[in-house]
Design a protein around this motif. Structure first.
Motif, short mmCIF file in Angstrom:
data_model
loop_
_atom_site.label_atom_id
_atom_site.label_comp_id
_atom_site.label_asym_id
_atom_site.label_seq_id
_atom_site.Cartn_x
_atom_site.Cartn_y
_atom_site.Cartn_z
N UNK A 118 -3.42 -9.32 -7.54
CA UNK A 118 -3.04 -10.66 -7.09
C UNK A 118 -1.54 -10.90 -7.22
N UNK A 119 -0.88 -10.19 -8.16
CA UNK A 119 0.55 -10.45 -8.39
C UNK A 119 1.40 -10.18 -7.14
N UNK A 120 1.38 -8.94 -6.59
CA UNK A 120 2.16 -8.73 -5.37
C UNK A 120 1.53 -9.36 -4.14
N UNK A 121 0.19 -9.54 -4.14
CA UNK A 121 -0.47 -10.11 -2.97
C UNK A 121 0.00 -11.55 -2.73
N UNK A 122 0.27 -12.28 -3.79
CA UNK A 122 0.70 -13.66 -3.65
C UNK A 122 1.98 -13.77 -2.84
N UNK A 123 2.82 -12.72 -2.88
CA UNK A 123 4.07 -12.73 -2.12
C UNK A 123 3.94 -12.02 -0.78
N UNK A 124 2.99 -11.12 -0.67
CA UNK A 124 2.89 -10.29 0.54
C UNK A 124 1.55 -10.46 1.25
N UNK A 125 0.92 -11.62 1.07
CA UNK A 125 -0.42 -11.81 1.62
C UNK A 125 -0.45 -11.63 3.14
N UNK A 126 0.62 -12.07 3.82
CA UNK A 126 0.62 -11.98 5.28
C UNK A 126 0.65 -10.53 5.75
#
Length: 489
Positions: A454-462
């Protein structure tokens, strides 16, 4: 239709295999790769992939941007999560000694649609990992040339794009020539054979381990404990310092631990997979975790953490001490060799995942072709080499690294869940290695990996969402209709 999407692949106990002979694996249809790898070579493959990018490239970025000196704790956190997943990988790799890694394990436990999702994320993991490390390799290579006044111009050693505040911006560079060149060279080695690749990897691993030991031995006297204060800097926003920064740092350096996943992709070429795969996976993980903790402590002690945010943090730390200039040159050579081995293992892993997926009919058959002389998935090796070279030439290291971590964490979480599912659905299968206290270890593996995801996904979700959509479109247009298992059923 929903039943077909979740159809699972039959699991057969893997037969005894004779060293060096092409045999059929425990999943139907795998019989072309030659079994030549020993337990020692598998451990060295893991070390070859794990020790490299984390030390020579990502440690500085994670410390400067997220965790500060507490990057040591980030490595511990990531190592614990990997230990949970590594035990699960070891059980699967001994039970199903086939190419494909988490993709093959998911197909046997969670169904075809999940296997496709994981296989597509493994593409993200390996393909982007090779490109990420190639960018770091380029920085050390150009730094080494610069020591002798021969550095390439920035336009030929810098990607034209960078990520600033979540947006791609032009850097003024043309393309990263050294990064493209190393990918091409390493892909050529992979084309000619697993045995040749393993021999090259053994030599390179020996070099870089010696260099790392030299770095620790000669640099520890320059460690200033004041650089560790505060050990956990105050929070400056989401993912930067404080506890949140430690976790975000763990997600960044998780990239460094994908080596044992790469070991599992070589299961179809292990001489005695039932015994050797757990040794290769867990042995490489244990050795590398200790090395990472020691090196990150020395690195952040030598130089304030905010000065380490470069693609070559070890060389950057040594540059601050003129008396260690000689060691800087040796470290640069060690990094050049060490990062080469990481690229080598990554470019070995991805074609073998394509090999497994193509045998199952989910991607075109050409990726299942095996070279008649070299016994390698040569078409996949060429394809992966070309794409990885293009990514390395044009994209920045921070963007690539986050995507690798996300793909890796999803794969690890799936494997952790798969062990418990297969224990329930097929409890009588012979398991040469069993996860101890699986009812505790497996859920912890799922929880820790998804938490870090979830940590990097929050910034790179798109980006992640777009990648997933593209993958399912390909599955819908090709994989679903050509699935070998469904067509046989």
């Amino acid at each position: 239709m929903s039943v077909g999407l979740f159809v699972t692949k039959p699991v057969e106990p893997s037969p005894h295999v004779d060293a060096g002979e092409p045999v059929e694996g425990s999943l139907e249809g795998e019989g072309s790769l030659k079994r030549t790898l020993t337990a020692t070579q598998l451990v060295l493959l893991g070390i070859g992939a794990v020790i490299g990018a984390g030390i020579f490239v990502l440690t500085g970025h994670a410390a400067a941007a997220h965790a500060g000196p507490a990057i040591v704790l980030s490595f511990v956190f990531a190592g614990v999560a990997c230990a949970f997943a590594g035990l699960c990988y070891a059980e699967f790799a001994a039970l199903l000694p086939v190419s494909g890694s988490a993709y093959s394990y998911s197909y046997a436990t969670l169904g075809e649609i999940v296997a496709w999702f994981i296989g597509w994320n493994l593409v993200l993991e390996y393909l982007f990992a090779a490109s990420t490390v190639a960018v770091g390799w380029s920085s050390y290579f150009n730094s080494f040339l610069g020591s002798f006044g021969m550095a390439l111009p920035a336009s030929l050693a810098t990607a034209p794009l960078n990520v600033v505040d979540g947006k791609l911006v032009h850097t003024g560079g043309f393309f990263n020539l050294p990064a493209v060149a190393i990918v091409a060279a390493v892909a050529t080695i992979g084309y000619y054979g697993i045995k040749q690749s393993a021999i090259a990897n053994t030599i390179i691993v020996t070099i870089k381990v010696v260099v790392i030991l030299m770095f620790v031995a000669f640099s520890i006297q320059y460690v200033n404990p004041d650089n560790w204060v505060p050990f956990i800097p105050e929070s400056q926003g989401p993912g930067k310092f404080g506890y949140d920064g430690i976790v975000r740092g763990a997600a960044v350096v998780f990239f460094a631990y994908i080596g044992f996943d790469a070991v599992s992709t070589a299961a179809g070429e292990a001489k005695n997979p039932q015994r050797d795969m757990p040794i290769g996976i867990l042995g490489s993980l244990a050795i590398c975790t200790v090395v990472y903790i020691i090196v990150s402590a020395v690195l952040t002690g030598m130089l304030p953490y905010n000065l380490l945010g470069t693609p070559k943090p070890v060389a950057t730390a040594l540059e601050a001490y003129p008396t260690l200039t000689w060691l800087k040159h040796i470290v640069e050579l060690g990094a050049i060799a060490g990062l080469s081995s990481v690229i080598l293992v990554m470019l070995m892993g991805q074609p073998r995942i394509f090999f497994a997926m193509a045998q199952d009919g989910l991607i075109p058959k050409m990726f299942a072709k095996v070279h008649p002389k070299h016994h390698t998935p040569h078409v996949g090796t060429i394809f992966v080499g070309v794409v990885a070279a293009l990514l390395a030439g044009f994209l920045p290291i921070s963007f690539l690294g986050d995507l690798v971590s996300m793909g890796t964490l999803l794969a690890f979480a799936t494997v952790s869940a798969g062990v418990l599912i297969l224990r329930k659905t097929q409890p009588n299968l012979p398991r040469p290695f069993r996860v101890p206290m699986a009812i505790i270890i497996c859920p912890l593996g799922v929880i820790t990996c998804l938490y870090l995801f979830w940590q990097p996904f929050a910034e790179n979700w798109h980006v992640m969402t777009g990648w997933t959509v593209i993958g399912f479109v390909i599955y819908g247009l090709y994989g679903y209709r050509h699935s070998r298992l469904r067509r046989q059923g």
